[in-house]
Design a protein around this motif. Structure first.
Motif, PDB file in Angstrom:
ATOM      1  N   LEU A   7       4.006   3.940   0.499  1.00  7.86           N
ATOM      2  CA  LEU A   7       3.183   3.721  -0.705  1.00  7.86           C
ATOM      3  C   LEU A   7       1.769   3.265  -0.372  1.00  7.86           C
ATOM      4  CD1 LEU A   7       5.649   1.867  -3.141  1.00  7.86           C
ATOM      5  CD2 LEU A   7       5.222   4.320  -2.931  1.00  7.86           C
ATOM      6  N   HIS A   8       1.494   2.951   0.881  1.00  9.49           N
ATOM      7  CA  HIS A   8       0.141   2.512   1.215  1.00  9.49           C
ATOM      8  C   HIS A   8      -0.570   3.619   1.980  1.00  9.49           C
ATOM      9  CE1 HIS A   8      -2.680  -0.999   2.535  1.00  9.49           C
ATOM     10  NE2 HIS A   8      -3.333   0.093   2.216  1.00  9.49           N
ATOM     11  N   THR A   9      -1.269   4.474   1.234  1.00  2.05           N
ATOM     12  CA  THR A   9      -2.021   5.576   1.839  1.00  2.05           C
ATOM     13  C   THR A   9      -3.312   5.763   1.044  1.00  2.05           C
ATOM     14  OG1 THR A   9      -1.184   7.376   0.441  1.00  2.05           O
ATOM     15  CG2 THR A   9       0.197   6.751   2.315  1.00  2.05           C
ATOM     16  N   ASP A  40      -5.611   4.158  -3.388  1.00  2.00           N
ATOM     17  CA  ASP A  40      -7.013   4.099  -2.971  1.00  2.00           C
ATOM     18  C   ASP A  40      -7.601   2.718  -3.217  1.00  2.00           C
ATOM     19  OD1 ASP A  40      -7.795   6.652  -1.837  1.00  2.00           O
ATOM     20  OD2 ASP A  40      -7.153   7.483  -3.769  1.00  2.00           O
ATOM     21  N   HIS A  41      -8.629   2.417  -2.433  1.00  4.02           N
ATOM     22  CA  HIS A  41      -9.301   1.123  -2.583  1.00  4.02           C
ATOM     23  C   HIS A  41      -9.922   1.023  -3.974  1.00  4.02           C
ATOM     24  CE1 HIS A  41      -8.954  -0.128   1.613  1.00  4.02           C
ATOM     25  NE2 HIS A  41      -9.336   1.075   1.989  1.00  4.02           N
ATOM     26  N   ALA A  42      -9.800  -0.138  -4.578  1.00  4.98           N
ATOM     27  CA  ALA A  42     -10.409  -0.397  -5.882  1.00  4.98           C
ATOM     28  C   ALA A  42     -11.932  -0.477  -5.721  1.00  4.98           C
ATOM     29  CB  ALA A  42      -9.828  -1.686  -6.458  1.00  4.98           C
ATOM     30  N   VAL A  73      -2.913   1.577  -6.527  1.00  6.27           N
ATOM     31  CA  VAL A  73      -4.257   1.108  -6.164  1.00  6.27           C
ATOM     32  C   VAL A  73      -4.109  -0.016  -5.135  1.00  6.27           C
ATOM     33  CG1 VAL A  73      -4.289  -0.519  -8.133  1.00  6.27           C
ATOM     34  CG2 VAL A  73      -6.437   0.139  -7.071  1.00  6.27           C
ATOM     35  N   GLU A  74      -5.038  -0.057  -4.198  1.00  2.35           N
ATOM     36  CA  GLU A  74      -5.135  -1.232  -3.327  1.00  2.35           C
ATOM     37  C   GLU A  74      -6.302  -2.055  -3.861  1.00  2.35           C
ATOM     38  OE1 GLU A  74      -5.965  -0.717   0.899  1.00  2.35           O
ATOM     39  OE2 GLU A  74      -5.379  -2.785   1.311  1.00  2.35           O
ATOM     40  N   ALA A  75      -5.958  -3.092  -4.612  1.00  2.70           N
ATOM     41  CA  ALA A  75      -6.985  -3.924  -5.234  1.00  2.70           C
ATOM     42  C   ALA A  75      -7.517  -4.939  -4.241  1.00  2.70           C
ATOM     43  CB  ALA A  75      -6.388  -4.628  -6.446  1.00  2.70           C
ATOM     44  N   ALA A  99      -2.309  -5.880  -3.429  1.00  2.00           N
ATOM     45  CA  ALA A  99      -3.477  -6.776  -3.424  1.00  2.00           C
ATOM     46  C   ALA A  99      -3.769  -7.188  -1.986  1.00  2.00           C
ATOM     47  CB  ALA A  99      -3.207  -8.007  -4.285  1.00  2.00           C
ATOM     48  N   SER A 100      -5.019  -6.999  -1.574  1.00  2.00           N
ATOM     49  CA  SER A 100      -5.379  -7.249  -0.168  1.00  2.00           C
ATOM     50  C   SER A 100      -6.686  -8.027  -0.052  1.00  2.00           C
ATOM     51  CB  SER A 100      -5.559  -5.916   0.575  1.00  2.00           C
ATOM     52  OG  SER A 100      -4.414  -5.104   0.485  1.00  2.00           O
ATOM     53  N   LEU A 101      -6.810  -8.698   1.080  1.00  2.00           N
ATOM     54  CA  LEU A 101      -8.068  -9.353   1.437  1.00  2.00           C
ATOM     55  C   LEU A 101      -8.810  -8.442   2.415  1.00  2.00           C
ATOM     56  CD1 LEU A 101      -6.710 -12.967   2.144  1.00  2.00           C
ATOM     57  CD2 LEU A 101      -8.249 -12.339   0.268  1.00  2.00           C
ATOM     58  N   HIS A 102     -10.062  -8.140   2.108  1.00  6.40           N
ATOM     59  CA  HIS A 102     -10.897  -7.326   2.990  1.00  6.40           C
ATOM     60  C   HIS A 102     -12.213  -8.055   3.232  1.00  6.40           C
ATOM     61  CE1 HIS A 102      -8.466  -3.899   1.147  1.00  6.40           C
ATOM     62  NE2 HIS A 102      -8.181  -3.841   2.433  1.00  6.40           N
ATOM     63  N   THR A 103     -12.658  -8.037   4.469  1.00  6.60           N
ATOM     64  CA  THR A 103     -13.882  -8.801   4.805  1.00  6.60           C
ATOM     65  C   THR A 103     -15.119  -8.268   4.071  1.00  6.60           C
ATOM     66  OG1 THR A 103     -14.136  -7.437   6.768  1.00  6.60           O
ATOM     67  CG2 THR A 103     -13.116  -9.594   7.081  1.00  6.60           C
ATOM     68  N   GLY A 131      -0.906  -6.727   0.575  1.00  9.11           N
ATOM     69  CA  GLY A 131      -1.245  -5.823   1.682  1.00  9.11           C
ATOM     70  C   GLY A 131      -1.641  -6.565   2.942  1.00  9.11           C
ATOM     71  N   HIS A 132      -1.160  -6.073   4.050  1.00  9.64           N
ATOM     72  CA  HIS A 132      -1.466  -6.578   5.407  1.00  9.64           C
ATOM     73  C   HIS A 132      -1.789  -8.074   5.522  1.00  9.64           C
ATOM     74  CE1 HIS A 132      -5.677  -5.769   4.210  1.00  9.64           C
ATOM     75  NE2 HIS A 132      -5.362  -4.505   4.015  1.00  9.64           N
ATOM     76  N   PRO A 133      -0.826  -8.961   5.207  1.00 14.65           N
ATOM     77  CA  PRO A 133      -1.079 -10.403   5.419  1.00 14.65           C
ATOM     78  C   PRO A 133      -0.841 -10.767   6.892  1.00 14.65           C
ATOM     79  CG  PRO A 133       1.112 -10.106   4.484  1.00 14.65           C
ATOM     80  CD  PRO A 133       0.533  -8.719   4.667  1.00 14.65           C
ATOM     81  N   VAL A 168      -8.869  -3.186  13.312  1.00 17.63           N
ATOM     82  CA  VAL A 168      -9.875  -4.250  13.199  1.00 17.63           C
ATOM     83  C   VAL A 168      -9.204  -5.586  12.872  1.00 17.63           C
ATOM     84  CG1 VAL A 168     -11.810  -2.791  12.504  1.00 17.63           C
ATOM     85  CG2 VAL A 168     -10.286  -3.704  10.733  1.00 17.63           C
ATOM     86  N   ARG A 169      -7.980  -5.517  12.356  1.00 13.73           N
ATOM     87  CA  ARG A 169      -7.281  -6.764  12.041  1.00 13.73           C
ATOM     88  C   ARG A 169      -6.735  -7.343  13.346  1.00 13.73           C
ATOM     89  NH1 ARG A 169      -6.302  -3.539   7.264  1.00 13.73           N
ATOM     90  NH2 ARG A 169      -4.390  -2.630   8.050  1.00 13.73           N
ATOM     91  N   LYS A 170      -7.018  -8.608  13.559  1.00 10.31           N
ATOM     92  CA  LYS A 170      -6.718  -9.215  14.865  1.00 10.31           C
ATOM     93  C   LYS A 170      -5.425 -10.027  14.831  1.00 10.31           C
ATOM     94  CE  LYS A 170     -10.150  -7.394  16.773  1.00 10.31           C
ATOM     95  NZ  LYS A 170      -9.741  -6.064  17.227  1.00 10.31           N
ATOM     96  N   THR A 194       1.983   2.629   5.851  1.00  8.31           N
ATOM     97  CA  THR A 194       1.232   3.111   7.016  1.00  8.31           C
ATOM     98  C   THR A 194      -0.257   2.807   6.897  1.00  8.31           C
ATOM     99  OG1 THR A 194       0.856   5.302   6.049  1.00  8.31           O
ATOM    100  CG2 THR A 194       2.825   5.023   7.448  1.00  8.31           C
ATOM    101  N   ASP A 195      -0.757   2.680   5.655  1.00  3.59           N
ATOM    102  CA  ASP A 195      -2.201   2.520   5.444  1.00  3.59           C
ATOM    103  C   ASP A 195      -2.923   3.741   6.008  1.00  3.59           C
ATOM    104  OD1 ASP A 195      -4.508   1.297   4.598  1.00  3.59           O
ATOM    105  OD2 ASP A 195      -4.336  -0.450   5.894  1.00  3.59           O
ATOM    106  N   ALA A 196      -2.306   4.920   5.833  1.00  2.00           N
ATOM    107  CA  ALA A 196      -2.884   6.161   6.357  1.00  2.00           C
ATOM    108  C   ALA A 196      -4.219   6.451   5.682  1.00  2.00           C
ATOM    109  CB  ALA A 196      -1.922   7.326   6.117  1.00  2.00           C
TER     110      ALA A 196
HETATM  111 ZN   LIG Z   1      -6.387  -2.828   3.133  1.00  2.00          ZN
END
Ligand SMILES: [Zn+2]
Ligand SMILES: [Zn+2]
Length: 248
Positions: A7-9, A40-42, A73-75, A99-103, A131-133, A168-170, A194-196
């Protein structure tokens, strides 16, 4: 472990992804997924699409040759209260929200601030997936995160892309191992994504599967192992964890 859906593409609407919805859908069907979703990214993420893109999702057929199709949606979490960059109209039109945190949208905070951001987002009744915690740039208290996810009937994502050495995520590998331990302890559901950003990456959970094996993580807590797991994350109103398990 067989993972039945992704579901994450992303599609070209995200602005930095390279395949269309149909390229993604056809590929997902070709590799035998039982369900496929694009998220898709919001709009707050630089270069992504606008609100109308999500509002018009009613035109998208939700099935392709027997495979279920979901439009999500990836908010972006925009502040430490967990507010998202999507308005009321989008909530009603999408099948699910990650719901995700993006820099690019929010500067990382302290552990307390990042936790408040996630817990605030989880308190939103429409948010089903965090998303990706797993990013050391956003330090977290994983024990508390796993507990709060159960409390709010939210799934935590095991993001395959975070485990890619190029990510990029460390620190994702170590963080995910800690996360999995805590999820096992508290019975928190995880969902693999997958975050494809190109169709060829859809359904490729190789890094995630390897880590689940290494952690000896219980299969029943991985939502993608059964089609019923979709019920937990796909719907308009939050599906309570206890009710979900009663109906299993
Ligand atoms: Zn993301
Ligand atoms: Zn992206």
């Amino acid at each position: 472990m067989e993972l039945l859906y992704d579901l994450h593409t992303h599609t070209i609407a995200s602005g930095h992804a390279y395949s269309t919805i149909m390229e993604n859908v056809r590929f997902a069907h070709e590799i035998g997924l039982k369900a496929y979703g694009f998220s898709d990214h919001a709009p707050a993420l630089d270069g992504s699409t606008n609100e109308l893109y999500f509002v018009n999702f009613r035109v998208i057929p939700r099935e392709y040759k027997g495979m279920k199709v979901y439009a999500g949606v990836e908010a972006n979490i925009m502040d430490f209260d967990g507010n998202l960059d999507i308005g009321g109209k989008i909530y009603e039109r999408v099948d699910y929200i990650i719901a995700s945190l993006h820099t690019l949208c929010i500067e990382p905070g302290s552990v307390d601030e990042n936790m408040r951001a996630y817990i605030g987002a989880m308190s939103n009744p429409y948010v089903k997936i965090i998303g990706h915690p797993d990013d050391s740039r956003y330090p977290l208290d994983y024990e508390e995160l796993a507990k709060q996810a159960v409390k709010h009937s939210v799934a935590l994502e095991l993001n395959n892309s975070s485990l890619n050495p190029d990510s990029v995520r460390k620190g994702a590998r170590e963080n995910i191992l800690t996360l999995l331990k805590m999820c096992e302890k508290y019975g928190t559901y995880i969902i693999c994504g997958t975050d494809a950003h190109i169709y060829t990456d859809i359904g490729d959970f190789s890094f995630a599967k390897e880590l689940l094996k290494e952690a000896k993580f219980p299969e029943e807590l991985v939502l993608n192992t059964g089609i019923k797991g979709l019920k937990y994350v796909i719907n308009k109103n939050k599906y309570n964890k206890a009710v979900f398990e009663e109906e299993l």
